[in-house]
Design an enzyme around this catalytic site. Structure first.
Site, mmCIF file in Angstrom:
data_model
loop_
_atom_site.group_PDB
_atom_site.id
_atom_site.type_symbol
_atom_site.label_atom_id
_atom_site.label_comp_id
_atom_site.label_asym_id
_atom_site.label_seq_id
_atom_site.Cartn_x
_atom_site.Cartn_y
_atom_site.Cartn_z
ATOM 1 N N LYS A 1 -10.863 -1.727 6.682
ATOM 2 C CA LYS A 1 -9.699 -1.334 7.483
ATOM 3 C C LYS A 1 -10.240 -0.718 8.783
ATOM 4 O O LYS A 1 -11.148 0.124 8.732
ATOM 5 C CB LYS A 1 -8.896 -0.305 6.683
ATOM 6 C CG LYS A 1 -7.949 0.558 7.488
ATOM 7 C CD LYS A 1 -7.002 1.309 6.562
ATOM 8 C CE LYS A 1 -6.400 2.518 7.237
ATOM 9 N NZ LYS A 1 -5.104 2.899 6.653
ATOM 10 N N ARG B 1 0.190 10.358 -0.004
ATOM 11 C CA ARG B 1 0.469 11.416 0.976
ATOM 12 C C ARG B 1 1.620 12.293 0.559
ATOM 13 O O ARG B 1 1.990 13.205 1.293
ATOM 14 C CB ARG B 1 0.836 10.794 2.330
ATOM 15 C CG ARG B 1 -0.327 10.140 2.984
ATOM 16 C CD ARG B 1 0.049 9.581 4.342
ATOM 17 N NE ARG B 1 -0.878 8.532 4.632
ATOM 18 C CZ ARG B 1 -0.875 7.798 5.730
ATOM 19 N NH1 ARG B 1 0.039 8.004 6.654
ATOM 20 N NH2 ARG B 1 -1.763 6.854 5.898
ATOM 21 N N GLU C 1 0.847 -1.202 0.000
ATOM 22 C CA GLU C 1 0.000 0.000 0.000
ATOM 23 C C GLU C 1 0.874 1.240 0.000
ATOM 24 O O GLU C 1 1.482 1.581 1.026
ATOM 25 C CB GLU C 1 -0.906 -0.027 1.239
ATOM 26 C CG GLU C 1 -1.743 1.235 1.390
ATOM 27 C CD GLU C 1 -2.465 1.305 2.738
ATOM 28 O OE1 GLU C 1 -2.711 0.260 3.373
ATOM 29 O OE2 GLU C 1 -2.789 2.433 3.153
HETATM 30 C C1 3PG Z 1 -2.275 4.301 8.112
HETATM 31 O O1 3PG Z 1 -2.451 5.203 7.346
HETATM 32 O O2 3PG Z 1 -2.813 3.208 7.972
HETATM 33 C C2 3PG Z 1 -1.458 4.579 9.320
HETATM 34 O O3 3PG Z 1 -0.873 5.832 9.241
HETATM 35 C C3 3PG Z 1 -0.428 3.576 9.586
HETATM 36 O O4 3PG Z 1 -0.261 3.643 10.916
HETATM 37 P P1 3PG Z 1 1.160 3.367 11.598
HETATM 38 O O5 3PG Z 1 2.102 4.375 11.009
HETATM 39 O O6 3PG Z 1 0.895 3.608 13.065
HETATM 40 O O7 3PG Z 1 1.546 1.951 11.283
#
Ligand code: 3PG
Length: 215
Positions: free
Chosen positions: A136, A52, A48
């Protein structure tokens, strides 16, 4: 790794392929291909890349073209335009931090299996009304962690979750032990410092550990 029919890819297949979907933030297009290869070498091919950074679509395009053993997806899909751009760049699935009908429809129209983000019962019901049953759970740790997922397994017994947000190699097993969790998501496989210095071996090591998590 099992062969997979990418033309008929489903959200459930995206979730079931490996215990972890890496959530990737790329600032440099030159990192995209070696990073994808490093993750695949560690047994993780559902990737994924989050929308961003200004480089994200170019990174998706590079991985789609040059790393056919990876299955590239787009994360942080927040609008119909994001979904369309991701699909055009070669993304094969989409992940969103929340859910709107517009995002759901755009992903359907583009043929992208979607993991919509939810954090409440009402959001689950809205996504399910539109036919989405692989969701999710975001942000997982902040919104209630594995205790909330356990509570949801009663009323939402037919929904599969990918908890993301605050997950690590250490706490992932608590989630993967739950029957309504098919995989987890997290950024811990792709630390910014390892990418910055091109330490692809470290990323393969992190992916290898993640791919061996039990579920
Ligand atoms: C996402 O967008 O799914 C999260 O920012 C991932 O979260 P993490 O950086 O705490 O793993």
């Amino acid at each position: 790794m099992k062969s997979i029919d990418l033309k008929n890819l489903t959200a459930l297949q995206v979730m079931q392929d490996a215990p972890v979907i890496p959530v990737i933030v790329l600032n440099d297009v030159a990192h995209a291909v070696p990073l994808a290869r490093a993750l695949v070498a560690g047994g993780i091919r559902m990737l994924e890349v989050t929308l961003r950074t200004p480089q994200a679509l170019a990174c998706i395009e590079a991985i789609a073209k040059e790393v056919p053993e990876a299955v590239i997806g787009a994360g942080t899909v927040r609008s119909a335009a994001d979904a369309q751009a991701a699909s055009k760049a070669g993304a094969l699935f989409a992940v969103s931090p929340g859910y709107t009908k517009a995002v759901g429809k755009a992903c359907r129209d583009s043929g992208l299996p979607l993991l919509p983000g939810v954090a409440t019962g009402s959001e689950i019901m809205m996504a399910q009304e539109d036919g989405f049953t692989e969701l999710k759970f975001f942000p997982a740790m902040q919104a209630g962690g594995s205790a909330l997922l356990k509570a949801w397994s009663g009323p939402f017994f037919d929904i599969n979750f990918c908890p993301t947000g605050g997950l690590t190699l250490t706490n992932a097993p608590d989630f993967l032990a739950l029957p309504n969790v098919k995989c987890v998501g997290g950024s811990w496989l792709t630390p910014a410092d390892a990418m910055a210095c091109g330490d692809w071996a470290r990323i393969t090591q992190l992916a290898t550990e993640a791919s061996q998590l039990k579920r």
